[in-house]
Enzyme design. Structure first.
Site, mmCIF file in Angstrom:
data_model
loop_
_atom_site.group_PDB
_atom_site.id
_atom_site.type_symbol
_atom_site.label_atom_id
_atom_site.label_comp_id
_atom_site.label_asym_id
_atom_site.label_seq_id
_atom_site.Cartn_x
_atom_site.Cartn_y
_atom_site.Cartn_z
ATOM 1 N N ASP A 119 0.866 -1.186 0.000
ATOM 2 C CA ASP A 119 0.000 0.000 0.000
ATOM 3 C C ASP A 119 0.902 1.235 0.000
ATOM 4 O O ASP A 119 1.609 1.491 0.976
ATOM 5 C CB ASP A 119 -0.889 -0.056 1.259
ATOM 6 C CG ASP A 119 -1.849 1.124 1.356
ATOM 7 O OD1 ASP A 119 -1.654 2.132 0.650
ATOM 8 O OD2 ASP A 119 -2.790 1.028 2.162
ATOM 9 N N ASP A 161 -3.149 2.487 -5.800
ATOM 10 C CA ASP A 161 -2.017 2.453 -4.870
ATOM 11 C C ASP A 161 -1.921 1.200 -4.000
ATOM 12 O O ASP A 161 -1.270 1.217 -2.960
ATOM 13 C CB ASP A 161 -1.981 3.735 -4.024
ATOM 14 C CG ASP A 161 -2.846 3.655 -2.776
ATOM 15 O OD1 ASP A 161 -3.897 2.990 -2.838
ATOM 16 O OD2 ASP A 161 -2.460 4.240 -1.755
ATOM 17 N N GLU A 162 -2.559 0.108 -4.432
ATOM 18 C CA GLU A 162 -2.442 -1.142 -3.671
ATOM 19 C C GLU A 162 -2.300 -2.326 -4.599
ATOM 20 O O GLU A 162 -2.853 -2.337 -5.695
ATOM 21 C CB GLU A 162 -3.708 -1.381 -2.831
ATOM 22 C CG GLU A 162 -3.800 -0.525 -1.608
ATOM 23 C CD GLU A 162 -5.028 -0.873 -0.765
ATOM 24 O OE1 GLU A 162 -5.493 -2.026 -0.808
ATOM 25 O OE2 GLU A 162 -5.520 0.035 -0.087
HETATM 26 P P1 TTP Z 1 -5.343 5.519 0.743
HETATM 27 O O1 TTP Z 1 -4.441 4.367 0.535
HETATM 28 O O2 TTP Z 1 -6.580 5.324 1.568
HETATM 29 O O3 TTP Z 1 -4.579 6.699 1.460
HETATM 30 P P2 TTP Z 1 -3.149 7.300 1.236
HETATM 31 O O4 TTP Z 1 -2.334 6.515 0.285
HETATM 32 O O5 TTP Z 1 -3.317 8.749 0.913
HETATM 33 O O6 TTP Z 1 -2.550 7.237 2.686
HETATM 34 P P3 TTP Z 1 -1.982 6.014 3.512
HETATM 35 O O7 TTP Z 1 -2.090 4.786 2.683
HETATM 36 O O8 TTP Z 1 -0.558 6.407 3.838
HETATM 37 O O9 TTP Z 1 -2.870 5.988 4.725
HETATM 38 O O10 TTP Z 1 -5.795 6.130 -0.643
HETATM 39 C C1 TTP Z 1 -4.974 6.140 -1.783
HETATM 40 C C2 TTP Z 1 -5.199 7.391 -2.607
HETATM 41 O O11 TTP Z 1 -6.575 7.465 -2.995
HETATM 42 C C3 TTP Z 1 -4.903 8.667 -1.854
HETATM 43 O O12 TTP Z 1 -3.550 9.078 -1.959
HETATM 44 C C4 TTP Z 1 -5.858 9.648 -2.462
HETATM 45 C C5 TTP Z 1 -7.023 8.825 -2.927
HETATM 46 N N1 TTP Z 1 -8.161 8.980 -2.015
HETATM 47 C C6 TTP Z 1 -9.119 9.958 -2.303
HETATM 48 O O13 TTP Z 1 -9.016 10.635 -3.336
HETATM 49 N N2 TTP Z 1 -10.183 10.122 -1.440
HETATM 50 C C7 TTP Z 1 -10.324 9.385 -0.295
HETATM 51 O O14 TTP Z 1 -11.282 9.571 0.467
HETATM 52 C C8 TTP Z 1 -9.311 8.373 0.005
HETATM 53 C C9 TTP Z 1 -9.420 7.538 1.257
HETATM 54 C C10 TTP Z 1 -8.280 8.226 -0.889
HETATM 55 CA CA CA Z 2 -2.083 4.256 0.420
#
Ligand code: TTP
Ligand code: CA
Length: 366
Positions: A10, A110-111
């Site tokens: 992730d 992103d995963e």
């Molecule tokens: P996440 O993996 O939930 O969050 P992140 O990568 O920003 O943070 P971390 O993993 O370190 O906790 O989401 C991935 C991407 O998806 C994030 O960079 C932006 C987007 N996203 C949104 O646009 N709106 C949202 O509500 C969420 C949760 C994510």
């Molecule tokens: Ca993430």
């Protein structure tokens, strides 16, 4: 059957980390990436924020005006979402990670899940080394950090990854799964949202352990048969979902609007070349060859026309796409009188190359 070793990768605060990558001066400041709805200057919501901003209570989903207020007096930087840029970076990371896995499943931008059972011959110690190697390689070559969870299945791997961020590495061996999950709040279980967690709370189910011990028959009555069984198994750390490549696309296409409507072949081809490059990148990432190339032209009357040509043998190079697009647009302009408003390129009739050709080395080597 050999026990599986599954990883979930992730990427950390992904959109904001991409912004830091192209502008390292942002690193020590709060960075907020948001979707601006455009009604007023500050209307819209936060997509994500870096960890500096999170210390001030800024996180995904909150309104931008609130984020602004919480970051008042800091050197906070607010940026609009640039999805295409993040996708380019994501593609590169995914391509690199793919080389480490027996099977690979990308989930969103992103995963990704990696089944590494064969690669590391079932040893969790080796999995830890492999995860460190992946992290170093991607950090050094592409400048991005991510968090990894390693477990006996997807569910445990995902929960493990969530438990230590950013730049985390969390290993949960099969015999530790129950003890790892049990004390966590029940909403940490994949599939338990806010509403379900509230309903479970009323039943006295606060932790995943509470759920694991709850009568499965009763869960089925309360949540339906499928969900009830899922909750029971998941809470007990059981999950047999395979790591699976997403269904292969029938075609890959890109379409874009021209700055001005035109019948100028060179202007159209300039856009078509850009699109071809994007398509080529995706083909390379997926290890696909194609036989058919097509073009799409949307004209000033908004009608959509397409043309295609098919080769005898599969190809995978950029030149073949560009050359076919040129020929097809040339011919098309000879047949049509209206100006072109949007242009598209499409490739199809895929065959898959040997997976082995896409090793990490070849990717980092260029
Ligand atoms: P996440 O993996 O939930 O969050 P992140 O990568 O920003 O943070 P971390 O993993 O370190 O906790 O989401 C991935 C991407 O998806 C994030 O960079 C932006 C987007 N996203 C949104 O646009 N709106 C949202 O509500 C969420 C949760 C994510
Ligand atoms: Ca993430």
């Amino acid at each position: 059957m050999q026990a599986r070793v599954i990883m979930l990768v992730d990427f950390d605060y992904f959109f904001a980390q991409c912004e830091e990558l192209r502008n390292p001066a942002l690193k020590d400041k709060p960075v907020v990436v948001g979707v601006y709805s455009g009604r007023t200057e500050d209307s819209g919501a936060v997509s994500t924020a870096n960890y500096v901003a999170r210390k001030f209570g800024v996180k995904s989903g909150i309104p931008l005006y609130l984020a602004k207020r919480r970051l008042e007096g800091t050197e906070a930087v607010f940026l609009p979402v640039d999805y295409e840029f993040y996708e380019q970076i994501s593609d590169k990371i995914m391509h690199a990670l793919r080389g480490y896995a027996d099977s690979f499943e990308q989930v969103g931008i992103d995963e990704a899940y990696l089944d590494v059972t064969q690669k590391i011959q079932g040893s969790f110690e080796a999995a830890s080394d492999l995860a460190k190697k992946m992290k170093n390689e991607v950090k050094n070559q592409l400048g991005i950090t991510f968090s990894v969870g390693v477990g006996p299945n997807k569910l445990v791997a995902k929960t493990a990854a969530d438990s230590q961020k950013p730049d985390g590495l969390t290993l949960v061996k099969p015999e530790e799964a129950e003890r790892f999950l049990s004390p966590l709040p029940v909403d940490r279980l994949v599939g338990v949202g806010r509403k379900t967690a509230a309903k479970m709370g009323e039943l006295g189910i606060k932790t995943i352990g509470d759920l694991a011990r709850y009568n499965v028959q009763r869960l089925m009555e309360l949540f339906g048969k499928n969900l009830g069984v899922y909750f029971h198994n998941a809470a007990n750390g059981t999950d047999n979902e395979p790591v699976q490549e997403a269904g292969e696309a029938e075609s890959i296409s890109r379409i874009a609007t021209l700055k001005v409507n035109t019948r100028d072949l060179e202007v159209i081809l300039e856009k078509a070349s850009q699109l071809s490059e994007e398509i080529h990148r995706e083909l390379a990432q997926k290890g696909l060859s194609f036989k058919q190339v097509g073009i799409i032209a949307i004209l000033t009357d908004l009608s959509s026309k397409s043309r295609s040509q098919t080769a005898e043998k599969p190809a995978k190079d950029l030149e073949t796409i560009k050359k076919a697009a040129r020929e097809l647009f040339e011919k098309f302009l000879g047949e049509s009188e209206l100006e072109v408003r949007r242009v598209g390129v499409r490739v199809s009739q895929f065959s898959k190359e040997e997976r082995e050709q896409k090793k990490l080395t070849s990717f980092f080597g260029n």
